[in-house]
Structure formats: C-alpha cells, structure tokens
Design a protein around this motif. Structure first.
Motif, PDB file in Angstrom:
ATOM      1  N   ALA A   1       0.834  -1.204   0.000  1.00 29.64           N
ATOM      2  CA  ALA A   1       0.000   0.000   0.000  1.00 29.64           C
ATOM      3  C   ALA A   1       0.868   1.254   0.000  1.00 29.64           C
ATOM      4  CB  ALA A   1      -0.936  -0.001   1.206  1.00 29.64           C
ATOM      5  N   ALA A   2       1.943   1.246   0.788  1.00 37.24           N
ATOM      6  CA  ALA A   2       2.848   2.401   0.830  1.00 37.24           C
ATOM      7  C   ALA A   2       3.551   2.579  -0.512  1.00 37.24           C
ATOM      8  CB  ALA A   2       3.870   2.234   1.952  1.00 37.24           C
ATOM      9  N   ALA A   3       3.923   1.469  -1.144  1.00 36.71           N
ATOM     10  CA  ALA A   3       4.589   1.546  -2.444  1.00 36.71           C
ATOM     11  C   ALA A   3       3.651   2.122  -3.501  1.00 36.71           C
ATOM     12  CB  ALA A   3       5.080   0.166  -2.864  1.00 36.71           C
ATOM     13  N   GLU A   4       2.390   1.706  -3.482  1.00 40.54           N
ATOM     14  CA  GLU A   4       1.424   2.234  -4.448  1.00 40.54           C
ATOM     15  C   GLU A   4       1.117   3.702  -4.176  1.00 40.54           C
ATOM     16  OE1 GLU A   4      -1.961  -0.335  -4.766  1.00 40.54           O
ATOM     17  OE2 GLU A   4      -0.737  -2.001  -5.516  1.00 40.54           O
ATOM     18  N   GLU A   5       1.055   4.068  -2.916  1.00 43.11           N
ATOM     19  CA  GLU A   5       0.831   5.474  -2.566  1.00 43.11           C
ATOM     20  C   GLU A   5       2.027   6.315  -3.012  1.00 43.11           C
ATOM     21  OE1 GLU A   5      -0.838   9.004  -0.798  1.00 43.11           O
ATOM     22  OE2 GLU A   5      -1.683   7.142  -1.560  1.00 43.11           O
ATOM     23  N   PHE A   6       3.244   5.797  -2.805  1.00 43.58           N
ATOM     24  CA  PHE A   6       4.451   6.489  -3.258  1.00 43.58           C
ATOM     25  C   PHE A   6       4.382   6.722  -4.761  1.00 43.58           C
ATOM     26  CE2 PHE A   6       8.660   6.484  -5.131  1.00 43.58           C
ATOM     27  CZ  PHE A   6       9.353   7.396  -4.349  1.00 43.58           C
ATOM     28  N   GLU A   7       4.007   5.679  -5.512  1.00 39.41           N
ATOM     29  CA  GLU A   7       3.925   5.811  -6.960  1.00 39.41           C
ATOM     30  C   GLU A   7       2.847   6.822  -7.352  1.00 39.41           C
ATOM     31  OE1 GLU A   7       4.259   3.048 -10.811  1.00 39.41           O
ATOM     32  OE2 GLU A   7       2.816   2.325  -9.338  1.00 39.41           O
ATOM     33  N   ALA A   8       1.714   6.810  -6.660  1.00 43.02           N
ATOM     34  CA  ALA A   8       0.646   7.758  -6.971  1.00 43.02           C
ATOM     35  C   ALA A   8       1.099   9.197  -6.724  1.00 43.02           C
ATOM     36  CB  ALA A   8      -0.606   7.445  -6.144  1.00 43.02           C
ATOM     37  N   VAL A   9       1.814   9.425  -5.628  1.00 49.22           N
ATOM     38  CA  VAL A   9       2.310  10.778  -5.332  1.00 49.22           C
ATOM     39  C   VAL A   9       3.356  11.195  -6.360  1.00 49.22           C
ATOM     40  CG1 VAL A   9       3.576  12.183  -3.646  1.00 49.22           C
ATOM     41  CG2 VAL A   9       1.755  10.660  -2.879  1.00 49.22           C
ATOM     42  N   PHE A  10       4.233  10.272  -6.732  1.00 42.78           N
ATOM     43  CA  PHE A  10       5.235  10.570  -7.752  1.00 42.78           C
ATOM     44  C   PHE A  10       4.561  10.918  -9.073  1.00 42.78           C
ATOM     45  CE2 PHE A  10       7.810   9.156 -11.335  1.00 42.78           C
ATOM     46  CZ  PHE A  10       8.974   9.888 -11.129  1.00 42.78           C
ATOM     47  N   LEU A  11       3.594  10.099  -9.489  1.00 40.34           N
ATOM     48  CA  LEU A  11       2.882  10.369 -10.739  1.00 40.34           C
ATOM     49  C   LEU A  11       2.112  11.684 -10.671  1.00 40.34           C
ATOM     50  CD1 LEU A  11       1.590   6.784 -11.567  1.00 40.34           C
ATOM     51  CD2 LEU A  11       3.298   8.101 -12.836  1.00 40.34           C
ATOM     52  N   ASN A  12       1.547  11.990  -9.496  1.00 40.23           N
ATOM     53  CA  ASN A  12       0.840  13.259  -9.325  1.00 40.23           C
ATOM     54  C   ASN A  12       1.794  14.418  -9.588  1.00 40.23           C
ATOM     55  OD1 ASN A  12      -0.175  15.702  -8.064  1.00 40.23           O
ATOM     56  ND2 ASN A  12      -1.742  14.426  -7.139  1.00 40.23           N
ATOM     57  N   ASN A  13       2.994  14.351  -9.005  1.00 40.17           N
ATOM     58  CA  ASN A  13       3.982  15.423  -9.225  1.00 40.17           C
ATOM     59  C   ASN A  13       4.334  15.539 -10.702  1.00 40.17           C
ATOM     60  OD1 ASN A  13       4.143  16.144  -6.542  1.00 40.17           O
ATOM     61  ND2 ASN A  13       5.894  14.835  -6.121  1.00 40.17           N
TER      62      ASN A  13
ATOM     63  N   ALA B   1      -3.422  10.169 -11.402  1.00 41.34           N
ATOM     64  CA  ALA B   1      -2.261   9.521 -10.792  1.00 41.34           C
ATOM     65  C   ALA B   1      -2.665   8.280 -10.012  1.00 41.34           C
ATOM     66  CB  ALA B   1      -1.525  10.512  -9.885  1.00 41.34           C
ATOM     67  N   ARG B   2      -3.734   8.382  -9.228  1.00 43.83           N
ATOM     68  CA  ARG B   2      -4.206   7.240  -8.429  1.00 43.83           C
ATOM     69  C   ARG B   2      -4.715   6.110  -9.320  1.00 43.83           C
ATOM     70  NH1 ARG B   2      -4.689   8.430  -3.038  1.00 43.83           N
ATOM     71  NH2 ARG B   2      -4.259  10.595  -2.535  1.00 43.83           N
ATOM     72  N   THR B   3      -5.391   6.467 -10.387  1.00 47.59           N
ATOM     73  CA  THR B   3      -5.919   5.460 -11.311  1.00 47.59           C
ATOM     74  C   THR B   3      -4.778   4.741 -12.027  1.00 47.59           C
ATOM     75  OG1 THR B   3      -7.941   6.736 -11.618  1.00 47.59           O
ATOM     76  CG2 THR B   3      -7.432   5.095 -13.294  1.00 47.59           C
ATOM     77  N   ILE B   4      -3.798   5.489 -12.477  1.00 47.78           N
ATOM     78  CA  ILE B   4      -2.643   4.877 -13.137  1.00 47.78           C
ATOM     79  C   ILE B   4      -1.926   3.938 -12.173  1.00 47.78           C
ATOM     80  CG2 ILE B   4      -0.363   5.334 -14.126  1.00 47.78           C
ATOM     81  CD1 ILE B   4      -1.586   7.988 -15.230  1.00 47.78           C
ATOM     82  N   SER B   5      -1.725   4.381 -10.942  1.00 45.84           N
ATOM     83  CA  SER B   5      -1.041   3.559  -9.951  1.00 45.84           C
ATOM     84  C   SER B   5      -1.835   2.294  -9.639  1.00 45.84           C
ATOM     85  CB  SER B   5      -0.805   4.366  -8.676  1.00 45.84           C
ATOM     86  OG  SER B   5      -0.128   3.592  -7.713  1.00 45.84           O
ATOM     87  N   ALA B   6      -3.144   2.428  -9.458  1.00 38.12           N
ATOM     88  CA  ALA B   6      -3.996   1.276  -9.138  1.00 38.12           C
ATOM     89  C   ALA B   6      -4.081   0.284 -10.293  1.00 38.12           C
ATOM     90  CB  ALA B   6      -5.396   1.747  -8.755  1.00 38.12           C
ATOM     91  N   ALA B   7      -3.904   0.772 -11.514  1.00 39.56           N
ATOM     92  CA  ALA B   7      -3.997  -0.100 -12.693  1.00 39.56           C
ATOM     93  C   ALA B   7      -2.662  -0.776 -13.015  1.00 39.56           C
ATOM     94  CB  ALA B   7      -4.474   0.709 -13.894  1.00 39.56           C
ATOM     95  N   GLY B   8      -1.703  -0.661 -12.154  1.00 44.63           N
ATOM     96  CA  GLY B   8      -0.412  -1.295 -12.382  1.00 44.63           C
ATOM     97  C   GLY B   8       0.723  -0.309 -12.476  1.00 44.63           C
TER      98      GLY B   8
END
Length: 103
Positions: free
Chosen positions: A31-43, A76-83
């Motif tokens: 969960a932390a890894a996916e959240e990290f990716e979502a925040v990175f993609l958001n930036n 960002a969250r959708t991209i992260s959740a989709a892989g």
C-alpha cells in the motif's frame, strides 16, 4: 484493488509517504509503495499540465485550479492502481528487503 489512501493532499516529497510504514506487514508495504507511486505520478502529471492554455476542462473559471488538481490526482491514483509504471514494484521490493534486514 482499492487503495487505502488518505484524502488527496498535495505532497511536495513522495518520500513523505514512506514515513511510518509498518515494516512487519507486506500488505502495508504494498500500500505504501502504491501510494508512493501515486504521489510521484501526481507530481509528474501536475508539471505536465502546468502552463496549458485555458479551455476544455481548465476553463479558467472559479475553482478551475482546484478542479485541475483533483483531476490530476485521480489520474495519478488510477494509473497507480492499474499497475502504474513499475515504481511501486521497485519500492515494494526495497521496503521488503529493509523489512527482512531489520529482523
């Protein structure tokens, strides 16, 4: 998979997501890894949309900045959740390696 994410808040540093991660739980590490990716993609996406001319979804009206920020956050969250783009997998491996090293 639904991500157990906190309400969207802009974060200046994606590493802030990793502070306080329960190192004994593989689920928490993922969960932390996916959240990290979502925040990175958001930036990354926020920068991509910076400087676009008004029009379409960004009509420049009242609240358009908030709308843009929320929409980009959802992208960002959708991209992260989709892989995602592979960042979460790498971060998860590192968190699990740290977890094993700490034991």
């Amino acid at each position: 998979m639904d991500l157990p994410l906190a309400p969207s808040q802009p974060r200046a540093n994606p590493l802030d997501v990793l502070q306080g991660v329960d190192r004994t739980s593989k689920t928490a590490a993922r969960a932390a890894a996916e959240e990290f990716e979502a925040v990175f993609l958001n930036n990354m996406l926020q920068n991509m949309f910076t400087g676009l001319e008004n029009g379409g979804a960004w009509d420049g009206g009242t609240g358009s900045d908030a709308w843009q920020s929320m929409l980009v956050d959802e992208y960002a969250r959708t991209i992260s959740a989709a892989g995602g783009v592979g960042i979460a997998d790498s971060v998860e491996r590192e968190l699990l390696a740290l977890q094993e090293g700490a034991q």
